[in-house]
Design an enzyme around this catalytic site. Sequence first.
Site, mmCIF file in Angstrom:
data_model
loop_
_atom_site.group_PDB
_atom_site.id
_atom_site.type_symbol
_atom_site.label_atom_id
_atom_site.label_comp_id
_atom_site.label_asym_id
_atom_site.label_seq_id
_atom_site.Cartn_x
_atom_site.Cartn_y
_atom_site.Cartn_z
ATOM 1 N N LEU A 156 0.590 -1.171 13.445
ATOM 2 C CA LEU A 156 0.539 -2.603 13.143
ATOM 3 C C LEU A 156 0.874 -2.826 11.677
ATOM 4 O O LEU A 156 0.286 -2.196 10.795
ATOM 5 C CB LEU A 156 -0.841 -3.171 13.462
ATOM 6 C CG LEU A 156 -1.047 -3.649 14.900
ATOM 7 C CD1 LEU A 156 -0.878 -2.512 15.889
ATOM 8 C CD2 LEU A 156 -2.424 -4.285 15.073
ATOM 9 N N PRO A 209 1.752 -5.109 8.058
ATOM 10 C CA PRO A 209 1.418 -6.314 7.293
ATOM 11 C C PRO A 209 2.673 -7.130 7.012
ATOM 12 O O PRO A 209 3.783 -6.601 6.976
ATOM 13 C CB PRO A 209 0.840 -5.748 6.002
ATOM 14 C CG PRO A 209 1.590 -4.456 5.815
ATOM 15 C CD PRO A 209 1.818 -3.914 7.205
ATOM 16 N N VAL A 210 2.477 -8.405 6.776
ATOM 17 C CA VAL A 210 3.618 -9.276 6.515
ATOM 18 C C VAL A 210 4.215 -9.020 5.142
ATOM 19 O O VAL A 210 5.430 -9.163 4.938
ATOM 20 C CB VAL A 210 3.215 -10.761 6.679
ATOM 21 C CG1 VAL A 210 2.156 -11.159 5.664
ATOM 22 C CG2 VAL A 210 4.428 -11.677 6.549
ATOM 23 N N THR A 211 3.393 -8.623 4.166
ATOM 24 C CA THR A 211 3.875 -8.541 2.788
ATOM 25 C C THR A 211 4.430 -7.180 2.391
ATOM 26 O O THR A 211 5.040 -7.065 1.348
ATOM 27 C CB THR A 211 2.750 -8.902 1.801
ATOM 28 O OG1 THR A 211 1.612 -8.056 2.069
ATOM 29 C CG2 THR A 211 2.349 -10.356 1.946
ATOM 30 N N ASN A 212 4.190 -6.141 3.179
ATOM 31 C CA ASN A 212 4.655 -4.816 2.760
ATOM 32 C C ASN A 212 5.095 -3.976 3.961
ATOM 33 O O ASN A 212 4.621 -2.850 4.147
ATOM 34 C CB ASN A 212 3.536 -4.093 1.991
ATOM 35 C CG ASN A 212 4.036 -2.862 1.254
ATOM 36 O OD1 ASN A 212 5.220 -2.749 0.937
ATOM 37 N ND2 ASN A 212 3.144 -1.923 0.986
ATOM 38 N N GLY A 240 -9.827 -2.311 5.382
ATOM 39 C CA GLY A 240 -10.594 -3.500 5.072
ATOM 40 C C GLY A 240 -9.902 -4.383 4.051
ATOM 41 O O GLY A 240 -8.902 -3.999 3.443
ATOM 42 N N CYS A 275 -3.862 -5.908 -1.553
ATOM 43 C CA CYS A 275 -5.325 -5.890 -1.610
ATOM 44 C C CYS A 275 -5.822 -5.058 -2.779
ATOM 45 O O CYS A 275 -7.016 -5.066 -3.095
ATOM 46 C CB CYS A 275 -5.898 -5.353 -0.303
ATOM 47 S SG CYS A 275 -5.203 -3.786 0.236
ATOM 48 N N LEU A 319 -5.372 2.071 3.197
ATOM 49 C CA LEU A 319 -6.585 2.477 2.503
ATOM 50 C C LEU A 319 -7.816 2.208 3.371
ATOM 51 O O LEU A 319 -8.181 1.054 3.603
ATOM 52 C CB LEU A 319 -6.719 1.705 1.184
ATOM 53 C CG LEU A 319 -5.584 1.922 0.175
ATOM 54 C CD1 LEU A 319 -5.591 0.803 -0.859
ATOM 55 C CD2 LEU A 319 -5.718 3.265 -0.505
#
Length: 468
Positions: free
Chosen positions: A115, A117-120, A216, A249, A419
């Site tokens: 899955l 992430p949209v940004t990376n 998280g 994050c 992470l």
Amino acid sequence: MAREVTAEEKDLAQGMLVNARVAMQEMYEYDQARVDQLCRAVAWAISNEKTFVALTEMSVAESKMGSAEGGASRRFKVIGILRDALRQKSIGVIEEIPEKGIVKYAKPAGVIAGLLPVTNPVVTMVAMAINGLKCRDTVIFSPHPASRKTALETTRILRAALKKQGAPEDAIQCLEKPSIPLAQELMSICDLTVATGGPAMVKAAYGSGKPAYGVGAGNATMIIDETADIAEAAMNTRISKTHNNGSGCSCDGNLVIEDSIYDRFLEQLQKEGGYLATDEDKAKLKAVMWDAENHRTLETVARSAADIAKAAGVVLPAGKTFIIVKEDHIGKAHVFSGEKLSPVLAIFRYSGFANALKMIQQIFEVGGKGHSCGIYSFDPDHIHQLALVAPVSRIMVRQPQVRGNAGSFTNGMPMTASLGCGTWGGNITSENIGVKHFMNTTWVSQPIPEDKPSEQEIFAEFFNSETF
């Protein structure tokens, strides 16, 4: 309420799973040299400067989030992940402990649902590809709809690299029309999910009924004590706060600054390109960055300081690349003490290191528990005291958080794009996700001389004492 997965989506997921298992079966006979060759091939295909910059620019243009500035320098993460992977064994015997009579053998984890992430998406994809191929796994990616085209182009390149090496292309696949129901279906049929993204995504991964590694939320917070190198700490803050428009994050979100150096440090931050918001500016920023229920507004996530200021009606002087907000209060009602996912930085003032430690703990109760914090200090006791109490999985000492906690060439942290945040963050591991998390391990045990202490030795002063 989310819709049910359609029959067509179920068939699609099953077809991709079958293809992935066929590819995995073909790769099962590969030796260590062969999988290492594949890791190098896919890593180069993505991380050569021309391709990596193009994909970075494509991702920003598609999602409207993050920044393509300095894209070439971000290649270091792929190089580091490859370095760590190549230095490990992942096939056959991977460890021997003669005194214990133990020999460990590595086996594939299986088909991985990845899955994104949209940004990376780019670095996350190549990281999973490297770690998966290293262990002879196959990966099916589920991208965020807002970065779907970038993920599909990255997949095309990865598959082309595999094909050129004579390896099965279906070791890497990607959903062409991602949706929440389809992602949930994929997670429920694959052997393992690796989820890098927001809390909702991670929660879904853990609720899939299959094993999952999730990450998280972050709220990276740094202590600046009286021994800090002010110029270094301010420069590193700017580097971390402005990286990819503060979307990661791991980008510094809060600074807890010692009273005696507070004014000097604030002045240095402004020299590094920080704009000190007025009380009026702060109110305007709050109004545009959070909705009525204190949820972050998507339109201000991973946007530049200039764009956020414009949306808020704040005049940002030329040359200012991040916004500094003074904050005196910590708590869920005080939104600037939580994760901001933008080039907006909250600063707090403390007197007495014990108070700094209390503030750190309070900040992580607002958000980001289990992720990361750091300290600019040359006082070993301060570093030790922070390590004893901080509810985080990693602490960076005198380093830009965004370049350090996921591994760098100047620290010993394992390189990763994911992470773990431990039970603090609702995760199964507090480690940086890497090769070891993409494999199963078989322990072979041989007899050894008896290792059985006497009862008197093992129970010590309780042996033959009063019973209840």
